[in-house]
Scaffold this active site. Sequence first.
Site, PDB file in Angstrom:
ATOM      1  N   TYR A  91      59.421  41.970  -2.266  1.00 63.09           N
ATOM      2  CA  TYR A  91      58.512  41.529  -3.078  1.00 63.09           C
ATOM      3  C   TYR A  91      57.043  42.130  -2.261  1.00 63.09           C
ATOM      4  O   TYR A  91      56.280  43.025  -2.545  1.00 63.09           O
ATOM      5  CB  TYR A  91      58.185  39.944  -3.428  1.00 63.09           C
ATOM      6  CG  TYR A  91      58.588  39.646  -4.566  1.00 63.09           C
ATOM      7  CD1 TYR A  91      59.858  40.254  -5.112  1.00 63.09           C
ATOM      8  CD2 TYR A  91      58.149  38.543  -5.365  1.00 63.09           C
ATOM      9  CE1 TYR A  91      60.439  39.970  -6.396  1.00 63.09           C
ATOM     10  CE2 TYR A  91      58.687  38.194  -6.333  1.00 63.09           C
ATOM     11  CZ  TYR A  91      59.866  38.735  -6.996  1.00 63.09           C
ATOM     12  OH  TYR A  91      60.262  38.283  -8.317  1.00 63.09           O
ATOM     13  N   SER A 101      64.063  38.686   3.323  1.00 65.83           N
ATOM     14  CA  SER A 101      65.037  37.871   4.295  1.00 65.83           C
ATOM     15  C   SER A 101      66.323  38.270   4.346  1.00 65.83           C
ATOM     16  O   SER A 101      66.746  38.794   3.181  1.00 65.83           O
ATOM     17  CB  SER A 101      64.919  36.507   3.693  1.00 65.83           C
ATOM     18  OG  SER A 101      63.446  35.985   3.488  1.00 65.83           O
ATOM     19  N   GLU A 120      60.760  30.244  -7.408  1.00 67.34           N
ATOM     20  CA  GLU A 120      60.724  30.096  -5.968  1.00 67.34           C
ATOM     21  C   GLU A 120      60.092  28.777  -5.606  1.00 67.34           C
ATOM     22  O   GLU A 120      60.401  28.044  -4.580  1.00 67.34           O
ATOM     23  CB  GLU A 120      60.155  31.327  -5.229  1.00 67.34           C
ATOM     24  CG  GLU A 120      60.362  31.494  -3.857  1.00 67.34           C
ATOM     25  CD  GLU A 120      59.741  32.780  -3.319  1.00 67.34           C
ATOM     26  OE1 GLU A 120      59.466  33.346  -3.930  1.00 67.34           O
ATOM     27  OE2 GLU A 120      60.013  33.073  -1.853  1.00 67.34           O
TER      28      GLU A 120
END
Lengths: 379, 400
Positions: free
Chosen positions: B133, B166, B255
């Site tokens: 993102y 991540s 999220e």
Amino acid sequence: MPLVLTEEQEMLRDAARGFLDEKAPVSALRKLRDSDDATGFDRDLWKEMAEMGWAGILVEEEYGGADFGFVGAGILSEEMGRTLTASPFLSTSILAATALKKIAASSQKEEHLPKLAAGATLYALAVDEGRKHAPSKTALFAEKAGNGFKLSGAKTFVADGHVADKIIVAARTAGAPGEEAGLTLFLIDASAKGLTSNRTIMVDNRNAARIEFDAVEATGGDVLGEVDGGYLALEGVLNAGRAGLAAEMSGASQQAFSMTLDYLRERKQFGQSLGSFQALQHRAAHLYSEIEMMKSAILKALQDLDAHYGMAGPICTLAKAKAGEVAKLAAIEAVQLHGGIGMTDEFDIGFYLKRIRVAQEMFGDSAFHADRLAQMRGY
Amino acid sequence: MTELETFRTETRVWLEENCPEEMRGSTRGEEDICWGGLRWEFRSEAQKTWLQRMASKGWTVPAWPQEYGGGGLSKDEVKILKEEMRAIKARSPLESFGIWMLGPALLKYGAHEQKLHFLRPIARGEIRWCQGYSEPNAGSDLASLQCKCEDKGDHWLVNGQKIWTSYADESDWIFVLVRTDSTATKHNGISFILVDMSAPGVSTKPIKLISGKSPFCETFFDDVKTPKEHSVGVSAVVGEINRGWDVAKYLLTHEREMISAGGGGLFGGRGLGEVAAQDVGLENGRLADPILRAKIAQAEIDGWAFLLTLERMKDEAKSGQGVGANSSMLKYYGTEFNKRRFELMMDSGGSDSLEWEGERSEDGKLARSWLRTKGNSIEGGTSEVQLNIIAKRILDLPNA
């Protein structure tokens, strides 16, 4: 139980809002103040409220009440908080109704609850003696005299104390001030010999009184609950009052916030709406978040009072602590964000600041309840 | 017995028979989590068995439809499954960004063929996904992202850089927000594309955080060719081309809900007051440090009110009264609260809490966690962005 209102409770809220907007807006409080009204509320309005079942909102149907539970009482408190409606609701319909319902003998219930539910008799709860809430420090002494008692001492910050027909008073029958054991609750006639009540007009223009007891006689029949064992019973009643005050503060905060948002949208400075400035948006958004936190704590407290009355102490403490802080923030921000007009008496926002100041103090401010929570949790 | 009661009994029996003994007991840390993926090395035979057994029931993703590898369970059944797992302290068989993020996005925006192709391997823990993102110049202002994706007829050509991806260095595939139209207004030229990380030109580099090690990476795309279809009828783009922002926004909300719920979860276990009572001791039944005591009591009040608000928001959503943007409020409040909580734990721990290495401090566990919480109010949209969203979408305050 889900943390949302039932359909029935929503209907009560909508009906209350409609009624109060029409019959008891902030202008009604202003009028009471400006006319130096000696009662401090509108008796005709109270009669109408009683007819709608509000006075007996907590009272069982067999005694003529609506039996809507603490959530119902909280809904009414919240709506009266929005309009800052002056009424004996807290003292009579929450505090006294809870005391009578939870502690009184059946003969006392039969005598008092129907009149309470009809709005015909007004009650007050006299607890505090010093400037800060401290029920265990009760010093007003009830000396045993023959078959009865003689009460001597003074109470302060007694909501509706000057108009009440009956006073529920916390007295010490044993032990020393500072001890929880040795308290007894009495239900005393306000016209009793030796009882002097002085109205104290408070910053919010609502009622409170200082009440002096000079060897006021009471019989064993005037005792509510157990002799010497009244502390826990009193705590229960105070918890209901704390949740009610928290709900009132929630209503007042939400209304003050809503007025502030309207102002931010409308008022233009530097050629643009105040509400378009990020510094102000963030303050508003933070306040919104805090108000949501407060609402959750209050609804849970009211639900728990209905579901597990004896266990609701910690959650009522949470509700009062959180509401006290958030409502103060809401009131202070409301005045600041209104700018100069917020400081004028002509504009209503100041009334919210004043009422919230009083409500957050009554039955323990946020510091009192934070301390209490820490004690409950063993630190 | 009602259907739900029967389901509970059957679930209890199945779990008791199938959950290996080693897979019971609280998750101690990263070493106990199973992430799956092509390169995954199971920590134990039990971890592998547990994953396979749960996946065979579709219970790694119990709420997903059965045709996509899920358990097809109703909300009530999922709740029962979780309760029964908690009752025997069964560990989660599988965690992944595929489960948390891509799965929900595909279920909402994906074509049937995409769901069939991608969801099963996620449910079985065979493919590990990561999320692309943020970019170095597109953080809070995510929609200004520049990672370029050009239409080359039979394939897409991707060039650019992502950051805060991540576990990118351990993942097999990545879902990426790319710019497919540089002439459109910034929200309108973005697409949501699925890229195989083994493709030539994809490379990753770990980022070390102030807390020490971290799962975060930078991910680079240098002339990466991605087929228009990963298999027959399976488009690389999720949702419509140039409408990727819709998918992104949906996932961001999702999220935020997860992060805020995590903030609440962290509040579990020992309370702040309890920790401090042990650290600094009591005098006459009260914390020996009166100012710390007051601060902790205030924090416990706010923390409790926050947990109740999480509960209320869930109940409101269930009864259809929810306000979608409230996830921003929960994210803001929960993460700010978590930072405050760790500041108080550090205060309470005093110089002991400052130890960075050594057995006594479990290699600075508290200090590292404290540092890590500083990112809570940055990742998934900063607190300031959440406040902007509340102001505009809930409070209806005007744009500048």
